[in-house]
Each structure stands twice: as C-alpha cells, then as structure tokens.
Design a protein around this motif. Structure first.
Motif, short mmCIF file in Angstrom:
data_model
loop_
_atom_site.label_atom_id
_atom_site.label_comp_id
_atom_site.label_asym_id
_atom_site.label_seq_id
_atom_site.Cartn_x
_atom_site.Cartn_y
_atom_site.Cartn_z
N LYS A 5 34.19 -24.24 -42.11
CA LYS A 5 35.13 -23.80 -43.14
C LYS A 5 34.39 -23.48 -44.43
O LYS A 5 33.41 -24.14 -44.79
CB LYS A 5 36.18 -24.88 -43.38
CG LYS A 5 37.10 -25.12 -42.20
CD LYS A 5 38.12 -26.21 -42.50
CE LYS A 5 38.98 -26.49 -41.29
NZ LYS A 5 39.96 -27.58 -41.54
N LYS A 7 35.38 -22.10 -48.58
CA LYS A 7 36.39 -21.71 -49.56
C LYS A 7 35.77 -20.73 -50.55
O LYS A 7 34.76 -21.04 -51.20
CB LYS A 7 36.91 -22.95 -50.29
CG LYS A 7 38.11 -22.69 -51.18
CD LYS A 7 38.68 -24.00 -51.71
CE LYS A 7 39.87 -23.78 -52.63
NZ LYS A 7 40.98 -23.09 -51.97
N ASP A 315 43.22 -22.25 -40.02
CA ASP A 315 42.93 -21.89 -41.41
C ASP A 315 42.66 -20.39 -41.57
O ASP A 315 42.90 -19.83 -42.63
CB ASP A 315 41.70 -22.67 -41.92
CG ASP A 315 41.99 -24.16 -42.02
OD1 ASP A 315 42.84 -24.54 -42.84
OD2 ASP A 315 41.37 -24.93 -41.27
#
Length: 670
Positions: A5, A7, A315
């Motif tokens: 992941k 961001k 996500d």
C-alpha cells in the motif's frame, strides 16, 4: 497486502513523476510562445498522457464485470480422513481469502442485475500455496465438454455485426444455441429461474460445478463437490425488478455489499462438501463426471465443514480486483482433478486467458493480490510484469553448483502429488457414458422441485426471453425442446410466443429435491433494506419506536422525503433526510415504511408515496403503515393487503412489521 500500500496524498506530499522528480506544473503544457503549438520536448505531458492512454487492459472474455473483497475461511472440523489439504486439517484453522463476484455475459460497463451466470470465486491463501475455488450460482454447467466453451460464449455475447444486445440472453443467437445443443437444458432452467437474478451477492449460493478428488495421506481418493450456502439464505429479484434496477442503479449489487461491509454486517457463507467414494462411481443414475448434472442432496448429503466471512474491501480496485487471477488448476496437495471433461478444459483455459489479459506469463502470481503467502522458489525468469528481483545465478534443474536447489519435495513431506487413478483405453472422442446423453431427467427434477410462485416466475421469464427471439423457427424449436421438461409449461410458452403447441410430453420423472426450491431457504429481517417515506408532523414517539426496532434487528434504513435536510415530528423530534424521491426508486428496497406527513409540495409528495406503495405491493413486498400514513392505503374487494402491517390500534406493530420484513414476499397477496 499492507506492504504494497502507498498513500499519495496528505500533509507534505509533493507530486512527482513516475521516475521521482518533483513536478512544477501539472496544469498547462509546454508551448512555443504563449499562443503557439505544444512542444514535443514536454516529456511530462507525454508521459502523463501516454500512461493514461494505457490505463486499461483487455477485459476478461467472460466474467468481465466483477467486484472483489477480502475475508477469511474458518474450518469447522477436520477433514483429514478424506484430504491432506492442510487448511482443512483442524477445526478452527483460519485461512485468509480473496473473493470475486462476477457476471458472465456483459462487459465491464454492463449492469449487475442482468439475468446471467454469476461467478463466485474464492482464492485461499494457504500455508501450502494458493488454492482457487471457482463457483457459479448454479450447481450445473451449460455444456458437458470444454470443446464448446467458445461456442456458447459466442452465442451469448452481443451480435458481432451490431454489437447488441448487451448483458442479456433475450436474442436469437442464444436460443438457437440452446435448442441446437440440448445438454444446455438443465442449466438454462436454473438461469431462467429466480436463481438467475440474485437479490444480493450476500444472498447467493455457489457451486464449483465440477467434480474434484480429495486425497488423504494414505493416497485414498474420494470424489467431492463443493457448495457455498449464504447464512442469509438464497433470495432473488423478480424479473421486472431486475430489469428496472439495471437502469436506475446498474451498480446495485456492488453498493449492497459495500454497504453491508461498511456497516459491519459481514457476508457469511458456509462451505459444504458432497462426498462419493471412488468405488461408488457408477452407483448413481447420474455420471459423477457430468458437469450438466447435479448430485441430489437427498442422495448425496451436503456436509458443512467451514465458514467464509468477507470483511474487508479492496483499497485499489484495479490493482487488486481487476488484476486478480483465478484458475481451477491452482490446487494444493490433497485436492486433484477428476476426469470431468469440462474441468479438464478449464484447467487450461483460465490461466491461458490471463496470460493474454495481464501481459504476463509466469509472473501473474507476483501481482500482490495473487501472491501466495507461502515461500515461492522457482527457476522461472523474466517476461512481462516482473517485480521480484531474483539474485541467483543458477536457474536450472538439475544442477550441482547450487546443491540442486530449489529442491523437489517428496509427497510424504508435502510435495504435490496427483491421485494415482488407473487409466487405460483407446484414444477416443466418445462421451464418458450414456448418461451424458440424458438431457432432461434432471431438468424435469428441477421443475418438479419448484413451488407454485417459482414455476410461474420461470414460465414468465421463458416467455420474456423467447418473445425477443425474431426467428419463428427458433421459437418453435425451443418449445419442441421444452416439452421434454414439462408439457404444460411448453404449451403455455407456445401460446405466448406465437408458435404451435408441441407434440409429445415430458420425460417420466416424478422425483423432487427440496434443496432446489428457494421456498425452504432461511430468511430474516437482518440487512433487509427499508425505505422510510416521511414528511413533517409525524408521530414522533411512534416513529422513533419503530426506527429503534428496525435498527435493533439489523435492518438497513434509508430516510426519504421531498428534499434533503430535516423533518420535524409533532413532539419536536427531528429526523435527518438522507435521500429524496428524486434520487431513489421503489425497486431498490425490500420493504417500505409509510409515515407520510406534510410537505411543501403536498400533491407531489403524496404521488411519490403512492408510487412506492404501488410498486412494493405489486412485487409482494412488506409494507408498514404509520398512524399518519393510513390514508395512503385502504383495503378493498380487490386486495387482501397481505403483508401490510398497520400501526393504528396495534400495540405489536414493531414486532409484526419486523416479522413481515423477514417474510420478504407475500405470494398470496391479491
């Protein structure tokens, strides 16, 4: 998955190129003079635009429209007596999973609620490697040999000349295929039934359709078929509802499962197995290798062995759902293929299509969503989508420079081994047995097993689809075929599609299977969706008591009025309005609660409530009526108001309304 992941937004985050330099202007391209042409040297524009041009990858040939989420599977009991698959060895053993629901026919941009074959694919991330279980919402398939994969897919897809229709089998090509390939009869019955229109993925069963082999530590084999059963029961949309919802909310099933997960009402399914000893292969009146036949649960009981819980959304839809790859040949020790001709073909087809679609060969499982949690050591190298950096100089087997590693693992130490089935015979294209030619016995079993409303729905759905067939000869061929399933059904269809009634009658089968009818499925008010139709001046205490009861029973609620804001009750109670009549449609709800009240445009407000009542009543849905809503619905000689619960002079209104919501459809309504 957390390690993958990233961001991109937040305090201190600066825009960069994909190579890492900071971008000073992402709004205007580089030009030769203020009013001049764009310069080729504007590499930031070139990279941004060329990357955007390539954002889409080829969609799946079938099952293009899908949605995925994560969860876990917990074993209820040990199955070590029949399989050495490690994730089924101990009660309480939990295995992380990724699950994808999908539609077979339509493109990625089609609708969720089409009459269609649906996929229910589960990827188990086991300690021994990935295991993919690919199911449909039916226990049978439309063909008996993989040779016809291409043919049936071409038949259901849009016309290659006009590219219409999209996401439907209401056209000549499909029904020509059905009548010309009559082994399709059984699954077509399931497709035309309510099973072809699930209310929700959370209320949809799943069967991998094929026969596999469990193998235990002693090398003993057992034929196995799997079944997923939703804890909420199996529930469906009516045909008219499904068609309307497909227009007003094509993302209906996606929204439904997202809402459930976000509210903590996690979808749950129990995994069952049907087991047949290898020595009993020829004991039944169906061939265990025939994918067009089910194993009747009255003859081969379903043993519940575990539970799947879906509790986390993805996500990044593209990175996780779109790049997910499922393949029935992705197995773990203890689970093997049978000689089912459809399964044998599927073993090749799925991975091969993803080689094309994902631009990769051996590196599909390096994509994070497909990556096993177990250690992976291979001699495969290079090609597209290569992420891992392999630092070995020895990339072949056998070798001496690396101690002949990566080394093989004997079966007794966990290495994969196939069931040692004895095989002999001449090379042939014959069908495995004569029962493969029995197209109608189980189709008739299906018909016999349905309740009255289910039979009526099935006939109506046949008529709807066949009325769209332009060729009279194809319509006639279908009627002449369906008389083998039920004479009365075929005659009713014939009378409605402009062809002659068929000669002959149905096959002499009287058996039924209670497991086939949805009449026997569990039902509850939990997560049913209720529209609360409300204006100002409502009875504050009564409405608050009702809403509290609905919340307590896990009912999902939308508060609907003429405009966003708040409405105020007779005691000053204020209720926030989340939705309006302009943005919501009555078909989107399982039930309605008619509160009524005053509004700025009273005439329009009343008309909207009457429309909701008309649709809910027409589709047999529960209706709760507050004391302030009584004027909207009255009993007459032409209606019996079955499933309509009134609050006036009713101390048990809340309980009765919840009970009605759990009942879901009132088929005896007039």
């Amino acid at each position: 998955m957390d390690q993958y992941k990233h961001k991109n937004t937040g305090p201190g985050k600066k825009m960069t190129s994909d190579s890492g330099f900071k971008v000073s202007n992402d709004r205007w391209s580089l030009r030769a003079g203020r009013r001049g042409p764009t310069l080729l040297q504007d590499f930031h524009f070139y990279r941004k635009q060329s990357r955007f041009n390539r954002e889409r990858i080829p969609e799946k040939v079938v099952h293009a429209r899908g949605f995925g989420l994560y969860g876990d599977f917990e074993a209820y009991k040990s199955m070590s007596h029949v399989t050495k698959a490690r994730f089924l060895q101990e009660a309480g053993c939990k295995t992380p999973v990724f699950c994808r629901f999908s539609n077979f026919i339509g493109s990625k941009g089609s609708k969720d609620t089409a009459v269609d074959i649906r996929g229910f694919a589960v990827k188990f991330y086991t300690q021994e490697g990935n295991y993919d279980m690919l199911s449909l919402q039916f226990p049978v398939f439309i063909l008996a040999d993989a040779m016809k994969f291409m043919d049936v897919t071409h038949a259901v897809k849009p016309n290659p000349t006009t590219d219409v229709p999209q996401a439907t089998v209401a056209h000549d090509r499909f029904w020509d295929y059905v009548a010309s390939n009559q082994e399709s009869a059984h699954m077509t019955m399931w497709l035309m039934s309510m099973r072809g229109r699930p209310r929700s993925w959370r209320m949809m069963a799943g069967w991998p359709i094929n026969t596999f082999i469990f193998m235990n530590e002693q090398g003993e084999g057992t034929y196995v078929r799997f079944k997923w059963t939703p804890k909420l029961g199996v529930h469906s949309l009516l045909l008219d509802e499904a068609n309307i919802i497909g227009g007003v909310d094509p993302d209906f099933h996606r929204r439904d499962i997202i809402e459930a997960v976000e509210k903590g009402a996690y979808p749950e399914y129990e995994l069952g197995v049907q087991l047949i000893s290898v020595k009993d292969e020829c004991k039944y009146d169906f061939d265990v290798l025939d994918a067009t036949k089910l194993w009747p649960e009255e003859e081969v009981p379903v043993e519940i062995i575990g539970k799947l819980t879906l509790n986390r959304l993805v996500d990044d839809f593209f990175a996780e759902e779109e790049q997910s790859s499922f393949d029935p040949a992705t197995l773990v020790p203890g689970i093997d293929f049978s000689n089912d001709p459809v399964l044998q073909g599927r073993a090749f087809a799925y991975r091969d299509t993803d080689y094309h679609r994902l631009g990769s060969t051996g590196n599909i499982n390096e994509i994070p969503v497909n990556k096993p949690i177990s250690e992976v050591n291979t001699n495969h190298r290079d090609s597209y989508s290569k992420y891992r950096i392999d630092v070995d100089s020895i990339t072949y087997h056998n070798n001496s420079l690396a101690g002949n590693t990566p080394a093989e693992t004997p079966p007794e130490q966990g290495g994969y081994s196939h069931y040692p089935e004895e095989v002999e015979g001449q090379i042939t294209r014959e069908r495995p047995s004569e029962s493969f030619f029995d197209y109608f016995t189980q189709a008739r079993l299906f018909w016999n097993s349905l309740s009255g409303p289910e039979k009526q729905d099935l006939v109506d759905t046949f008529i709807f689809h066949l009325q769209s067939v332009k060729s009279k000869s194809i319509r006639q061929k279908n009627v002449d075929m369906w008389v083998n399933v039920d004479q009365e059904m075929a005659c009713i269809i014939a009378d409605n599609i402009g062809v002659d009634r068929p000669k002959g009658t149905h096959v002499p089968v009287t058996k039924k299977s209670a497991a086939i009818s949805q009449l026997h499925t569990p039902s509850s008010a939990y997560t049913q969706k209720v529209a609360v139709l409300i204006g100002n001046g409502f009875n504050g205490k009564e409405v608050k008591r009702t809403l509290d009861s609905l919340h307590k029973n896990g009912v999902f609620i939308d508060i609907i009025s003429e405009k966003l804001g708040t409405v105020t009750g007779d005691d000053g109670t204020k209720i926030n309005i989340e939705e309006t009549f302009m943005t919501k449609y009555p078909v989107l709800y399982d039930s309605i609660y008619v509160v009524g009240g005053s509004a700025d445009n009273q005439q329009k407000f009343n008309q909207n409530i009457q429309e909701f009542i008309h649709v809910a009543y027409k589709y047999y849905k529960p209706i709760g009526v507050a004391t302030t809503g009584q004027s909207y619905i009255q009993k007459s000689s032409s209606n019996n108001l079955a499933g309509v619960v009134f609050a006036a002079n009713n101390q048990n209104f809340e309980q009765e309304f919840v009970k009605a919501i759990a009942h879901q459809r009132f088929w005896d309504r007039t």
